[in-house]
Design an enzyme around this catalytic site. Structure first.
Site, mmCIF file in Angstrom:
data_model
loop_
_atom_site.group_PDB
_atom_site.id
_atom_site.type_symbol
_atom_site.label_atom_id
_atom_site.label_comp_id
_atom_site.label_asym_id
_atom_site.label_seq_id
_atom_site.Cartn_x
_atom_site.Cartn_y
_atom_site.Cartn_z
ATOM 1 N N ARG A 10 5.520 9.028 -4.248
ATOM 2 C CA ARG A 10 5.684 7.514 -4.441
ATOM 3 C C ARG A 10 5.391 7.198 -5.952
ATOM 4 O O ARG A 10 5.864 6.212 -6.558
ATOM 5 C CB ARG A 10 4.874 6.686 -3.329
ATOM 6 C CG ARG A 10 5.168 6.826 -1.927
ATOM 7 C CD ARG A 10 4.116 6.390 -0.864
ATOM 8 N NE ARG A 10 3.694 5.010 -1.377
ATOM 9 C CZ ARG A 10 2.577 4.581 -0.865
ATOM 10 N NH1 ARG A 10 1.697 5.323 -0.114
ATOM 11 N NH2 ARG A 10 2.142 3.341 -1.296
ATOM 12 N N ASP B 271 -0.089 12.349 3.755
ATOM 13 C CA ASP B 271 -0.379 11.151 2.883
ATOM 14 C C ASP B 271 -0.524 11.530 1.290
ATOM 15 O O ASP B 271 0.068 10.991 0.447
ATOM 16 C CB ASP B 271 -1.668 10.526 3.240
ATOM 17 C CG ASP B 271 -2.137 9.285 2.512
ATOM 18 O OD1 ASP B 271 -0.980 8.544 2.112
ATOM 19 O OD2 ASP B 271 -3.191 9.527 1.633
ATOM 20 N N SER C 174 -0.615 4.710 4.613
ATOM 21 C CA SER C 174 -1.302 5.810 3.957
ATOM 22 C C SER C 174 -2.919 5.281 4.031
ATOM 23 O O SER C 174 -3.683 6.352 4.629
ATOM 24 C CB SER C 174 -1.128 5.135 2.436
ATOM 25 O OG SER C 174 -1.935 6.129 1.601
ATOM 26 N N LYS D 94 -5.498 7.868 7.429
ATOM 27 C CA LYS D 94 -6.925 8.822 7.215
ATOM 28 C C LYS D 94 -7.951 7.973 8.017
ATOM 29 O O LYS D 94 -9.054 8.910 8.521
ATOM 30 C CB LYS D 94 -7.259 8.454 5.661
ATOM 31 C CG LYS D 94 -6.261 9.391 4.668
ATOM 32 C CD LYS D 94 -6.892 9.314 3.241
ATOM 33 C CE LYS D 94 -6.700 8.070 2.618
ATOM 34 N NZ LYS D 94 -5.312 7.859 2.291
ATOM 35 N N HIS E 42 -13.487 0.564 5.875
ATOM 36 C CA HIS E 42 -12.563 0.776 4.694
ATOM 37 C C HIS E 42 -12.450 -0.396 4.005
ATOM 38 O O HIS E 42 -12.072 -1.582 4.100
ATOM 39 C CB HIS E 42 -11.171 1.294 5.079
ATOM 40 C CG HIS E 42 -10.442 1.514 3.885
ATOM 41 N ND1 HIS E 42 -10.262 2.720 3.214
ATOM 42 C CD2 HIS E 42 -9.416 1.062 3.542
ATOM 43 C CE1 HIS E 42 -9.641 2.713 2.315
ATOM 44 N NE2 HIS E 42 -8.683 1.606 2.257
#
Length: 433
Positions: free
Chosen positions: A169, A162, A184, A188, A83
């Site tokens: 948010r 999320d 967050s 995932k 990621h």
């Protein structure tokens, strides 16, 4: 259930720690529509102001991951996910994932589309005619088992909590909160099922985290979440003051990725991909020096390129575009940004480059918008290089002049030439494990 919620808000307001059960009451209750958004908004602000302990953040992440579908990759060996926290010109996944497959690891990964000034892996792959980011679960696992690499768009309902919390948010000024950012991202990743997760945490002008200190804190939080969840997580902190490589824009980035897979990529992009591959192998116990030699070899012997070609073909893409990337659709219009003085290129503002691609039509301001895969920006010069007056600093690829004037203005403002040769920051700023 809602009668207990004010007590939980008050508990966090007063700086006390939540239990896992309390987090389930709040988060899963909100996901099911049982807790109203005004109460969750108050709770998010309490977290923003009071923070969370590492144990709380890990529990929050696990609760969010369990709020929807979870991928079961237990039938696959040596699974690894990667990621990036988002950057400009960041085509790393296109190079790293076939490298990992060539190294004997398995990448079964869900990727996203671009939004605002950051690009998305799925958009880039869709530059290749025929490539399809939708696979059934069975086909996804079978392809990962056979090739070592399968990438799909986020079609599953992964961590729906999320998405709901992020939307809240976004309108309550609580986005820039480290516990909420970390949970967050990692919710995932945990729901995606890989045993090893390698994180590329971007720091600088073109990144969400502007300082090395903030980047390191986010990396530490995400690695701790992974450890708590029984996953192997390693993070690399990388500079994103300037874009990666020379090209930004979907088709252009695919061309640069294929060049890198052929062993001819830009130095910064190649080094980042090697560094991330080393972290993945090290997580599985490989000696770092041996891991680096093996990672570099995949870019020299054609094994990573062969994996990329097989992956493209398996998902319906025309593999001749891998063999001949010059066939990819690139917008025909050209415009150049010229140096108005001699000296040294002191900075390339990554954010300005990303915004230029966006106004040219290569990105989207809202989800679901169509994009032009062929437009983009080529950075002919990189920070630290000597510049002569009249030389080309950057080249714009546009279609019928759309957004051209604004793109030129952005790039002229984002490319600074001075008389002093500034020290270019290291690409790899640190590691966290």
């Amino acid at each position: 259930m809602t009668s207990h919620i004010p007590d939980l808000i008050a508990k966090k307001r007063d700086g006390q720690e939540h239990s896992r059960a309390e987090l389930e009451t709040l988060v899963l209750g909100y996901t099911r529509g049982e807790v109203p958004d005004y109460q969750v908004s108050a709770w998010l602000m309490a977290i923003y102001l009071r923070g969370m302990t590492p144990r709380e953040v890990a529990d929050l992440t696990l609760v969010m991951a369990a709020s929807g579908d979870q991928f079961d990759l237990s039938s696959l060996s040596n699974t690894v996910d990667k990621h990036s926290t988002g950057g400009v010109g960041d085509k790393t996944s296109l190079i790293l994932t076939p490298m990992l497959a060539a190294l004997g690891l398995t990448v079964a990964k869900m990727s996203g589309r671009g939004l605002a000034h950051t690009g998305g892996t799925i958009d880039k792959l869709e530059s290749i005619p025929g490539w399809d980011g939708t696979l059934s679960d069975e086909a996804f696992l079978a392809q990962a088992r056979a090739i070592g690499l399968a990438l799909v768009g986020q079609s599953k309902d992964l961590a729906p909590a999320d998405g709901l919390l992020y939307a809240l948010r976004d309108v309550t000024a609580t986005v820039a909160c480290l516990p909420l950012i970390a949970s967050s991202i990692m919710s995932k990743k945990l729901a995606s099922g890989a045993q090893t997760i390698v994180l590329d945490v971007k720091v600088g002008a073109g990144a969400f985290m502007k300082t090395l200190e903030d980047g390191r804190e986010l990396a530490r939080a995400m690695v701790d979440i992974g450890s708590h969840a029984g996953r192997k997580v390693r993070a690399v902190l990388t500079d994103m003051d300037a874009p990666l490589g020379h090209l930004a824009g979907n088709s252009l980035e695919v061309q640069e990725a294929i060049s890198t897979l052929n062993g001819h990529g830009p130095h910064d992009l190649t080094e980042l991909c090697v560094a991330l591959a080393v972290e993945a192998l090290a997580a599985y116990g490989q000696d770092p020096q041996q891991a680096e030699a093996r990672a570099r070899q995949t870019l020299q012997d054609g094994s990573a390129l062969a994996k990329f070609r097989a992956f493209v073909a398996a998902q319906g893409g025309d593999p001749t575009y891998v063999d001949h990337p010059d066939k990819l659709d690139v917008a025909p219009g050209r415009a150049e940004v010229l140096a108005e003085a001699s000296g040294y290129l002191q900075a390339v503002d990554a954010l300005a480059v990303g915004q230029a691609v966006l106004v040219l039509g290569g990105g989207r301001e809202r989800k679901g918008e169509q994009i032009d895969h062929g437009v983009g920006v080529e950075l002919v010069k990189k920070p630290g290089e000597t510049i002569k007056v009249g030389e080309v600093l950057a080249r714009i690829y546009h279609r019928d002049g759309r957004g051209l004037d604004t793109a030129l203005e952005l790039l002229r403002g984002g490319l600074s030439v001075g008389q002093t040769q500034l020290e270019v920051p290291e690409l790899i700023l640190g590691r966290v494990e």
